[in-house]
Design a protein around this motif. Structure first.
Motif, PDB file in Angstrom:
ATOM      1  N   VAL A  83      41.512  -6.835  49.902  1.00  0.00           N
ATOM      2  CA  VAL A  83      41.246  -6.146  51.163  1.00  0.00           C
ATOM      3  C   VAL A  83      41.506  -7.137  52.298  1.00  0.00           C
ATOM      4  CG1 VAL A  83      39.483  -5.003  52.573  1.00  0.00           C
ATOM      5  CG2 VAL A  83      39.545  -4.630  50.097  1.00  0.00           C
ATOM      6  N   PHE A  84      42.371  -6.728  53.225  1.00  0.00           N
ATOM      7  CA  PHE A  84      42.772  -7.621  54.307  1.00  0.00           C
ATOM      8  C   PHE A  84      42.600  -6.916  55.643  1.00  0.00           C
ATOM      9  CE2 PHE A  84      45.119  -8.314  50.441  1.00  0.00           C
ATOM     10  CZ  PHE A  84      44.817  -9.640  50.173  1.00  0.00           C
ATOM     11  N   ARG A  85      41.633  -7.383  56.405  1.00  0.00           N
ATOM     12  CA  ARG A  85      41.320  -6.783  57.689  1.00  0.00           C
ATOM     13  C   ARG A  85      42.057  -7.514  58.793  1.00  0.00           C
ATOM     14  NH1 ARG A  85      37.442  -8.627  59.611  1.00  0.00           N
ATOM     15  NH2 ARG A  85      37.003  -7.789  61.641  1.00  0.00           N
ATOM     16  N   ASP A  86      42.540  -6.780  59.790  1.00  0.00           N
ATOM     17  CA  ASP A  86      43.165  -7.405  60.957  1.00  0.00           C
ATOM     18  C   ASP A  86      44.317  -8.323  60.602  1.00  0.00           C
ATOM     19  OD1 ASP A  86      41.874  -6.283  63.040  1.00  0.00           O
ATOM     20  OD2 ASP A  86      40.329  -7.815  63.224  1.00  0.00           O
ATOM     21  N   LEU A  87      45.127  -7.887  59.674  1.00  0.00           N
ATOM     22  CA  LEU A  87      46.273  -8.681  59.239  1.00  0.00           C
ATOM     23  C   LEU A  87      47.257  -8.809  60.399  1.00  0.00           C
ATOM     24  CD1 LEU A  87      47.166  -9.995  56.569  1.00  0.00           C
ATOM     25  CD2 LEU A  87      48.405  -7.891  56.053  1.00  0.00           C
ATOM     26  N   ALA A 111      45.945  -2.520  47.146  1.00  0.00           N
ATOM     27  CA  ALA A 111      45.757  -3.578  48.141  1.00  0.00           C
ATOM     28  C   ALA A 111      45.654  -2.845  49.481  1.00  0.00           C
ATOM     29  CB  ALA A 111      46.934  -4.544  48.141  1.00  0.00           C
ATOM     30  N   ILE A 112      44.637  -3.166  50.239  1.00  0.00           N
ATOM     31  CA  ILE A 112      44.370  -2.432  51.475  1.00  0.00           C
ATOM     32  C   ILE A 112      44.400  -3.380  52.660  1.00  0.00           C
ATOM     33  CG2 ILE A 112      42.616  -1.045  52.690  1.00  0.00           C
ATOM     34  CD1 ILE A 112      41.668  -0.602  49.560  1.00  0.00           C
ATOM     35  N   ALA A 113      45.131  -2.985  53.694  1.00  0.00           N
ATOM     36  CA  ALA A 113      45.178  -3.818  54.895  1.00  0.00           C
ATOM     37  C   ALA A 113      45.056  -2.963  56.145  1.00  0.00           C
ATOM     38  CB  ALA A 113      46.491  -4.601  54.942  1.00  0.00           C
ATOM     39  N   ILE A 144      47.696  -0.025  55.793  1.00  0.00           N
ATOM     40  CA  ILE A 144      48.615  -0.031  54.649  1.00  0.00           C
ATOM     41  C   ILE A 144      47.788   0.025  53.374  1.00  0.00           C
ATOM     42  CG2 ILE A 144      50.423  -1.284  53.400  1.00  0.00           C
ATOM     43  CD1 ILE A 144      51.123  -2.656  56.066  1.00  0.00           C
ATOM     44  N   ILE A 145      48.125   0.976  52.529  1.00  0.00           N
ATOM     45  CA  ILE A 145      47.487   1.074  51.216  1.00  0.00           C
ATOM     46  C   ILE A 145      48.591   0.896  50.192  1.00  0.00           C
ATOM     47  CG2 ILE A 145      46.170   2.527  49.627  1.00  0.00           C
ATOM     48  CD1 ILE A 145      45.002   3.934  52.112  1.00  0.00           C
ATOM     49  N   MET A 146      48.692  -0.319  49.655  1.00  0.00           N
ATOM     50  CA  MET A 146      49.740  -0.608  48.679  1.00  0.00           C
ATOM     51  C   MET A 146      49.222  -0.243  47.294  1.00  0.00           C
ATOM     52  SD  MET A 146      51.885  -4.127  48.078  1.00  0.00           S
ATOM     53  CE  MET A 146      52.885  -3.970  49.568  1.00  0.00           C
ATOM     54  N   MET A 147      49.958   0.644  46.633  1.00  0.00           N
ATOM     55  CA  MET A 147      49.523   1.121  45.329  1.00  0.00           C
ATOM     56  C   MET A 147      50.199   0.339  44.211  1.00  0.00           C
ATOM     57  SD  MET A 147      49.352   5.232  45.853  1.00  0.00           S
ATOM     58  CE  MET A 147      51.100   5.501  45.960  1.00  0.00           C
ATOM     59  N   ALA A 148      49.375  -0.218  43.341  1.00  0.00           N
ATOM     60  CA  ALA A 148      49.888  -0.858  42.131  1.00  0.00           C
ATOM     61  C   ALA A 148      49.312  -0.025  40.982  1.00  0.00           C
ATOM     62  CB  ALA A 148      49.422  -2.305  42.060  1.00  0.00           C
ATOM     63  N   ILE A 149      50.088   0.938  40.552  1.00  0.00           N
ATOM     64  CA  ILE A 149      49.605   1.890  39.548  1.00  0.00           C
ATOM     65  C   ILE A 149      50.368   1.667  38.249  1.00  0.00           C
ATOM     66  CG2 ILE A 149      49.195   4.344  39.032  1.00  0.00           C
ATOM     67  CD1 ILE A 149      47.804   3.522  41.625  1.00  0.00           C
ATOM     68  N   ASN A 199      35.531  -7.138  55.459  1.00  0.00           N
ATOM     69  CA  ASN A 199      36.246  -6.609  54.296  1.00  0.00           C
ATOM     70  C   ASN A 199      35.362  -5.709  53.429  1.00  0.00           C
ATOM     71  OD1 ASN A 199      38.459  -7.962  55.194  1.00  0.00           O
ATOM     72  ND2 ASN A 199      38.370  -9.586  53.687  1.00  0.00           N
ATOM     73  N   GLN A 200      34.073  -6.084  53.303  1.00  0.00           N
ATOM     74  CA  GLN A 200      33.176  -5.261  52.479  1.00  0.00           C
ATOM     75  C   GLN A 200      33.071  -3.846  53.050  1.00  0.00           C
ATOM     76  OE1 GLN A 200      32.444  -8.262  53.680  1.00  0.00           O
ATOM     77  NE2 GLN A 200      31.340  -9.512  52.179  1.00  0.00           N
ATOM     78  N   GLU A 201      32.950  -3.777  54.373  1.00  0.00           N
ATOM     79  CA  GLU A 201      32.813  -2.482  55.036  1.00  0.00           C
ATOM     80  C   GLU A 201      34.086  -1.645  54.827  1.00  0.00           C
ATOM     81  OE1 GLU A 201      32.222  -0.951  59.559  1.00  0.00           O
ATOM     82  OE2 GLU A 201      31.162  -2.808  59.044  1.00  0.00           O
ATOM     83  N   LEU A 202      35.219  -2.292  54.983  1.00  0.00           N
ATOM     84  CA  LEU A 202      36.501  -1.609  54.794  1.00  0.00           C
ATOM     85  C   LEU A 202      36.635  -1.119  53.349  1.00  0.00           C
ATOM     86  CD1 LEU A 202      39.283  -0.743  55.776  1.00  0.00           C
ATOM     87  CD2 LEU A 202      40.082  -3.088  55.462  1.00  0.00           C
ATOM     88  N   LEU A 203      36.276  -1.968  52.415  1.00  0.00           N
ATOM     89  CA  LEU A 203      36.341  -1.622  50.995  1.00  0.00           C
ATOM     90  C   LEU A 203      35.467  -0.407  50.691  1.00  0.00           C
ATOM     91  CD1 LEU A 203      37.402  -2.549  48.187  1.00  0.00           C
ATOM     92  CD2 LEU A 203      35.313  -3.877  47.966  1.00  0.00           C
ATOM     93  N   LYS A 204      34.277  -0.410  51.212  1.00  0.00           N
ATOM     94  CA  LYS A 204      33.326   0.683  50.979  1.00  0.00           C
ATOM     95  C   LYS A 204      33.875   2.014  51.504  1.00  0.00           C
ATOM     96  CE  LYS A 204      28.269   0.921  50.995  1.00  0.00           C
ATOM     97  NZ  LYS A 204      28.173   0.818  49.536  1.00  0.00           N
ATOM     98  N   LEU A 205      34.485   1.989  52.678  1.00  0.00           N
ATOM     99  CA  LEU A 205      35.054   3.199  53.265  1.00  0.00           C
ATOM    100  C   LEU A 205      36.126   3.781  52.356  1.00  0.00           C
ATOM    101  CD1 LEU A 205      35.405   2.009  56.975  1.00  0.00           C
ATOM    102  CD2 LEU A 205      33.952   3.900  56.201  1.00  0.00           C
TER     103      LEU A 205
END
Length: 152
Positions: free
Chosen positions: A10-14, A78-80, A103-108, A140-146
């Motif tokens: 999780v990457f905030r404010d990249l 991966a979320i930014a 950006i939500i990068m999907m590694a599926i 990052n924790q807050e972003l992850l939780k959302l």
């Protein structure tokens, strides 16, 4: 399909200069942390050129880059959120660009997993207040939780 989200992805404010830069950074993080094969880094950029992943919506707009499942070791996202929006090409109208800030990068790692994941992410994308909260997340924790709440 269970999605494992990890704070280390999780990457905030990249702060990135363009889409290529953002894709490279996130794919690199996925590779370094063992979620994808090295080829994923090139593959995600190549795929973005052919099949853009910017989703038309109100601001803040979202891009959902992904690459072939065969290049994925462990399924994750991966979320930014970006300090400043950057131009991504529009998925529906490739010539047009959109100012993307999430950006939500999907590694599926499963052949049919991407469609399922996309369906989960669509809910998040259609929720403008949620996207706004993501961009405004204080850490990052807050972003992850959302994101977790939205897709699980």
């Amino acid at each position: 399909m269970e999605v494992y989200l990890h704070e280390e992805l999780v990457f905030r404010d990249l702060d990135v200069k363009d889409a290529d830069d953002a894709l490279g950074y996130l794919a690199e993080q996925l590779f370094e942390k063992g979620y994808v094969k090295e080829k994923y880094i090139v593959a995600i950029k190549e795929r973005e050129k052919e099949y853009p992943t910017g989703l038309p919506s109100t601001q803040p707009a979202v891009a959902i880059p992904h690459a072939n499942y065969e290049l994925v070791e462990k399924t994750t996202l991966a979320i930014a959120t970006l300090k400043e929006p950057i131009e991504f090409h529009n998925m529906e109208e490739n010539a047009a660009t959109l100012p993307v800030q999430i950006i939500i990068m999907m590694a599926i790692g499963e052949p049919h997993g991407q469609v399922e994941m996309l369906q989960k992410i669509v809910g998040l994308i259609q929720d403008e207040p949620l996207r706004q909260e993501m961009v405004n997340a204080r850490n990052n924790q807050e972003l992850l939780k959302l994101v977790e709440t939205a897709i699980n």
